[in-house]
Design a protein around this motif. Structure first.
Motif, PDB file in Angstrom:
ATOM      1  N   GLY A   6       0.820  -1.205   0.000  1.00  0.00           N
ATOM      2  CA  GLY A   6       0.000   0.000   0.000  1.00  0.00           C
ATOM      3  C   GLY A   6       0.848   1.246   0.000  1.00  0.00           C
ATOM      4  O   GLY A   6       0.538   2.230  -0.710  1.00  0.00           O
ATOM      5  N   ASP A   7       1.930   1.247   0.780  1.00  0.00           N
ATOM      6  CA  ASP A   7       2.848   2.389   0.779  1.00  0.00           C
ATOM      7  C   ASP A   7       3.483   2.601  -0.584  1.00  0.00           C
ATOM      8  O   ASP A   7       3.618   3.728  -1.064  1.00  0.00           O
ATOM      9  CB  ASP A   7       3.949   2.160   1.817  1.00  0.00           C
ATOM     10  N   THR A   8       3.880   1.511  -1.203  1.00  0.00           N
ATOM     11  CA  THR A   8       4.522   1.607  -2.515  1.00  0.00           C
ATOM     12  C   THR A   8       3.592   2.218  -3.547  1.00  0.00           C
ATOM     13  O   THR A   8       3.984   3.125  -4.305  1.00  0.00           O
ATOM     14  CB  THR A   8       4.974   0.207  -2.983  1.00  0.00           C
ATOM     15  N   ILE A   9       2.357   1.749  -3.592  1.00  0.00           N
ATOM     16  CA  ILE A   9       1.407   2.273  -4.574  1.00  0.00           C
ATOM     17  C   ILE A   9       1.071   3.731  -4.285  1.00  0.00           C
ATOM     18  O   ILE A   9       0.946   4.546  -5.203  1.00  0.00           O
ATOM     19  CB  ILE A   9       0.132   1.411  -4.595  1.00  0.00           C
ATOM     20  N   SER A  10       0.925   4.082  -3.008  1.00  0.00           N
ATOM     21  CA  SER A  10       0.610   5.473  -2.678  1.00  0.00           C
ATOM     22  C   SER A  10       1.774   6.403  -3.018  1.00  0.00           C
ATOM     23  O   SER A  10       1.561   7.517  -3.503  1.00  0.00           O
ATOM     24  CB  SER A  10       0.237   5.602  -1.196  1.00  0.00           C
ATOM     25  N   HIS A  11       2.999   5.946  -2.792  1.00  0.00           N
ATOM     26  CA  HIS A  11       4.159   6.765  -3.147  1.00  0.00           C
ATOM     27  C   HIS A  11       4.249   6.983  -4.659  1.00  0.00           C
ATOM     28  O   HIS A  11       4.677   8.048  -5.121  1.00  0.00           O
ATOM     29  CB  HIS A  11       5.445   6.114  -2.644  1.00  0.00           C
ATOM     30  N   SER A  12       3.835   5.984  -5.417  1.00  0.00           N
ATOM     31  CA  SER A  12       3.882   6.120  -6.872  1.00  0.00           C
ATOM     32  C   SER A  12       2.900   7.170  -7.377  1.00  0.00           C
ATOM     33  O   SER A  12       3.017   7.642  -8.502  1.00  0.00           O
ATOM     34  CB  SER A  12       3.587   4.773  -7.543  1.00  0.00           C
ATOM     35  N   ALA A  13       1.940   7.547  -6.526  1.00  0.00           N
ATOM     36  CA  ALA A  13       0.957   8.543  -6.933  1.00  0.00           C
ATOM     37  C   ALA A  13       1.614   9.874  -7.263  1.00  0.00           C
ATOM     38  O   ALA A  13       1.136  10.612  -8.139  1.00  0.00           O
ATOM     39  CB  ALA A  13      -0.092   8.732  -5.835  1.00  0.00           C
ATOM     40  N   LEU A  14       2.701  10.204  -6.574  1.00  0.00           N
ATOM     41  CA  LEU A  14       3.368  11.474  -6.857  1.00  0.00           C
ATOM     42  C   LEU A  14       3.950  11.484  -8.268  1.00  0.00           C
ATOM     43  O   LEU A  14       3.951  12.528  -8.935  1.00  0.00           O
ATOM     44  CB  LEU A  14       4.476  11.746  -5.836  1.00  0.00           C
TER      45      LEU A  14
ATOM     46  N   GLY B 243      -2.967  15.957   1.584  1.00  0.00           N
ATOM     47  CA  GLY B 243      -4.370  16.087   1.251  1.00  0.00           C
ATOM     48  C   GLY B 243      -4.973  17.432   1.628  1.00  0.00           C
ATOM     49  O   GLY B 243      -4.400  18.196   2.415  1.00  0.00           O
ATOM     50  N   ASP B 244      -6.133  17.707   1.067  1.00  0.00           N
ATOM     51  CA  ASP B 244      -6.871  18.933   1.377  1.00  0.00           C
ATOM     52  C   ASP B 244      -8.356  18.637   1.218  1.00  0.00           C
ATOM     53  O   ASP B 244      -9.002  19.079   0.273  1.00  0.00           O
ATOM     54  CB  ASP B 244      -6.436  20.080   0.457  1.00  0.00           C
ATOM     55  N   ILE B 245      -8.892  17.888   2.159  1.00  0.00           N
ATOM     56  CA  ILE B 245     -10.276  17.430   2.059  1.00  0.00           C
ATOM     57  C   ILE B 245     -11.267  18.593   2.090  1.00  0.00           C
ATOM     58  O   ILE B 245     -12.367  18.504   1.542  1.00  0.00           O
ATOM     59  CB  ILE B 245     -10.587  16.420   3.184  1.00  0.00           C
ATOM     60  N   LEU B 246     -10.864  19.692   2.700  1.00  0.00           N
ATOM     61  CA  LEU B 246     -11.763  20.840   2.789  1.00  0.00           C
ATOM     62  C   LEU B 246     -11.942  21.536   1.445  1.00  0.00           C
ATOM     63  O   LEU B 246     -12.810  22.406   1.305  1.00  0.00           O
ATOM     64  CB  LEU B 246     -11.239  21.843   3.830  1.00  0.00           C
ATOM     65  N   ALA B 247     -11.139  21.146   0.450  1.00  0.00           N
ATOM     66  CA  ALA B 247     -11.236  21.774  -0.873  1.00  0.00           C
ATOM     67  C   ALA B 247     -12.041  20.943  -1.859  1.00  0.00           C
ATOM     68  O   ALA B 247     -12.142  21.300  -3.029  1.00  0.00           O
ATOM     69  CB  ALA B 247      -9.833  22.022  -1.437  1.00  0.00           C
ATOM     70  N   VAL B 248     -12.631  19.837  -1.419  1.00  0.00           N
ATOM     71  CA  VAL B 248     -13.380  18.990  -2.349  1.00  0.00           C
ATOM     72  C   VAL B 248     -14.637  19.718  -2.820  1.00  0.00           C
ATOM     73  O   VAL B 248     -15.243  20.490  -2.073  1.00  0.00           O
ATOM     74  CB  VAL B 248     -13.763  17.638  -1.717  1.00  0.00           C
ATOM     75  N   ASN B 249     -15.008  19.472  -4.062  1.00  0.00           N
ATOM     76  CA  ASN B 249     -16.230  20.060  -4.618  1.00  0.00           C
ATOM     77  C   ASN B 249     -17.235  18.954  -4.920  1.00  0.00           C
ATOM     78  O   ASN B 249     -16.994  17.778  -4.642  1.00  0.00           O
ATOM     79  CB  ASN B 249     -15.908  20.879  -5.874  1.00  0.00           C
ATOM     80  N   ARG B 250     -18.347  19.328  -5.509  1.00  0.00           N
ATOM     81  CA  ARG B 250     -19.400  18.343  -5.771  1.00  0.00           C
ATOM     82  C   ARG B 250     -18.959  17.298  -6.784  1.00  0.00           C
ATOM     83  O   ARG B 250     -19.365  16.131  -6.694  1.00  0.00           O
ATOM     84  CB  ARG B 250     -20.663  19.065  -6.256  1.00  0.00           C
TER      85      ARG B 250
ATOM     86  N   ILE C  30      -6.551   4.747  -4.388  1.00  0.00           N
ATOM     87  CA  ILE C  30      -5.486   5.720  -4.142  1.00  0.00           C
ATOM     88  C   ILE C  30      -5.657   6.943  -5.038  1.00  0.00           C
ATOM     89  O   ILE C  30      -5.433   8.084  -4.618  1.00  0.00           O
ATOM     90  CB  ILE C  30      -4.116   5.057  -4.337  1.00  0.00           C
ATOM     91  N   ALA C  31      -6.082   6.728  -6.269  1.00  0.00           N
ATOM     92  CA  ALA C  31      -6.283   7.845  -7.189  1.00  0.00           C
ATOM     93  C   ALA C  31      -7.384   8.776  -6.696  1.00  0.00           C
ATOM     94  O   ALA C  31      -7.252  10.006  -6.773  1.00  0.00           O
ATOM     95  CB  ALA C  31      -6.616   7.323  -8.585  1.00  0.00           C
ATOM     96  N   ILE C  32      -8.469   8.215  -6.171  1.00  0.00           N
ATOM     97  CA  ILE C  32      -9.573   9.069  -5.720  1.00  0.00           C
ATOM     98  C   ILE C  32      -9.373   9.560  -4.287  1.00  0.00           C
ATOM     99  O   ILE C  32     -10.006  10.535  -3.874  1.00  0.00           O
ATOM    100  CB  ILE C  32     -10.938   8.354  -5.841  1.00  0.00           C
ATOM    101  N   ALA C  33      -8.479   8.897  -3.523  1.00  0.00           N
ATOM    102  CA  ALA C  33      -8.269   9.290  -2.126  1.00  0.00           C
ATOM    103  C   ALA C  33      -7.191  10.348  -1.965  1.00  0.00           C
ATOM    104  O   ALA C  33      -7.117  11.011  -0.928  1.00  0.00           O
ATOM    105  CB  ALA C  33      -7.894   8.069  -1.290  1.00  0.00           C
ATOM    106  N   MET C  34      -6.364  10.515  -2.982  1.00  0.00           N
ATOM    107  CA  MET C  34      -5.193  11.393  -2.873  1.00  0.00           C
ATOM    108  C   MET C  34      -5.575  12.809  -2.449  1.00  0.00           C
ATOM    109  O   MET C  34      -4.908  13.426  -1.620  1.00  0.00           O
ATOM    110  CB  MET C  34      -4.457  11.424  -4.205  1.00  0.00           C
TER     111      MET C  34
ATOM    112  N   LEU D 259       0.900  10.548   1.402  1.00  0.00           N
ATOM    113  CA  LEU D 259       1.607   9.929   2.516  1.00  0.00           C
ATOM    114  C   LEU D 259       0.691   9.338   3.576  1.00  0.00           C
ATOM    115  O   LEU D 259       1.145   8.599   4.453  1.00  0.00           O
ATOM    116  CB  LEU D 259       2.545  10.957   3.173  1.00  0.00           C
ATOM    117  N   LEU D 260      -0.608   9.643   3.526  1.00  0.00           N
ATOM    118  CA  LEU D 260      -1.513   9.197   4.581  1.00  0.00           C
ATOM    119  C   LEU D 260      -2.561   8.200   4.100  1.00  0.00           C
ATOM    120  O   LEU D 260      -3.345   7.701   4.903  1.00  0.00           O
ATOM    121  CB  LEU D 260      -2.216  10.411   5.206  1.00  0.00           C
ATOM    122  N   ILE D 261      -2.566   7.900   2.792  1.00  0.00           N
ATOM    123  CA  ILE D 261      -3.580   6.996   2.258  1.00  0.00           C
ATOM    124  C   ILE D 261      -3.494   5.625   2.921  1.00  0.00           C
ATOM    125  O   ILE D 261      -4.505   5.039   3.334  1.00  0.00           O
ATOM    126  CB  ILE D 261      -3.435   6.858   0.730  1.00  0.00           C
TER     127      ILE D 261
END
Length: 275
Positions: free
Chosen positions: A36-44, A118-125, A181-185, A191-193
């Motif tokens: 899981g760490d490996t895949i999340s790091h690859s997101a960058l 992350g910046d969850i407070l910036a999510v839109n509809r 991971i793509a939708i959670a980023m 780093l927290l996924i």
């Protein structure tokens, strides 16, 4: 009572938690936390490529995460190195390459902190629709793959003998991880996924008597962590993504207390295969 951005954050976070619960259970059972760490790091790296070639961010992150998953399976079959060594190489290589590409793009202003934490407070509809829509598809796929995934987790050889194709199920599971991971980023960051995947599932393991119950509990615990973390972030003016993970950690610590009596253990407690 609450601003629209806070309510959107709660809806998005709960939707993500409901999705990560069952996936996190299989990560715990199969001892794939490092994967899981490996895949999340690859997101960058996916973020960097999307900016460099002006591609859709989520599709780019998914493509890179999926490619890393397939590459990992290929290298494991070659048996040139141990699984943890391969994971370490891919994890830090993709993270470093992503950072180097970002550094070269001096003409673009990039908020790395938002991508990393992350910046969850910036999510839109639109983000909410993507999270819930993608989450429903992921949960449907997990339901479809539940039997072969669970069987291969307990005993891969028996699953193969029964024609359940555990390797194919594992590949699909990895691709589902890439989707999440793509939708959670944007919510909890690169780093927290993995923490949101692992901690609620580990907490649920203390109380669940069956694998199915553990999956449900993990989703509910993740949702509670999201709501608690967001309210804590609002109250103490702390970063939202890390606050959610801290809330999940608090729930895990509470589950370890003697008063939190263990109800049972999932059937796969002593099973599981490393990635």
């Amino acid at each position: 009572m609450f601003d629209d951005f806070f309510l959107r954050a709660v809806v998005a976070g709960v939707g993500l938690a409901l999705t990560t619960g069952p996936l996190g259970c299989f990560i715990i059972w199969r001892r794939m936390a490092y994967f899981g760490d490996t895949i999340s790091h690859s997101a960058l790296l996916g973020v960097a490529l999307s900016l460099l070639f002006q591609l859709n961010l989520i599709l780019s992150v998914f493509a890179v995460a999926a490619a890393v998953s397939i590459l990992l399976l290929f290298l494991q079959r070659r048996q040139a190195l141990s699984a943890d060594a391969l994971l370490g190489i891919l994890s830090y290589a993709t993270l470093a390459i992503g950072l180097v590409i970002v550094a070269f793009m001096s003409w673009i202003r990039i908020d790395l902190i938002a991508f990393l934490f992350g910046d969850i407070l910036a999510v839109n509809r639109l983000d909410i629709a993507l999270i819930w829509g993608g989450g429903i598809l992921v949960l449907a796929a997990i339901t479809w793959l539940w039997r072969p995934l669970l069987a291969s987790t307990v005993n891969p050889e028996l699953a193969e003998a029964e024609g359940l194709q555990p390797e194919r199920a594992k590949l699909f599971f990895m691709l589902l991880m890439a989707v999440v991971i793509a939708i959670a980023m944007k919510i909890v960051g690169i780093l927290l996924i993995t923490a949101l995947l692992i901690i609620p599932a580990a907490t649920a393991r203390r109380f669940a008597a069956t694998p199915e119950m553990m999956a449900v509990f993990a989703s509910l615990i993740g949702a509670v962590a999201v709501v608690g973390g967001l309210f804590g972030s609002l109250r103490y003016d702390t970063p939202s993504g890390p606050s959610i993970v801290v809330a999940a950690l608090v729930l895990f610590i509470i589950s370890l207390l003697p008063l939190a009596r263990r109800v049972g253990a999932p059937a796969t407690q002593h099973g599981g295969q490393g990635s």
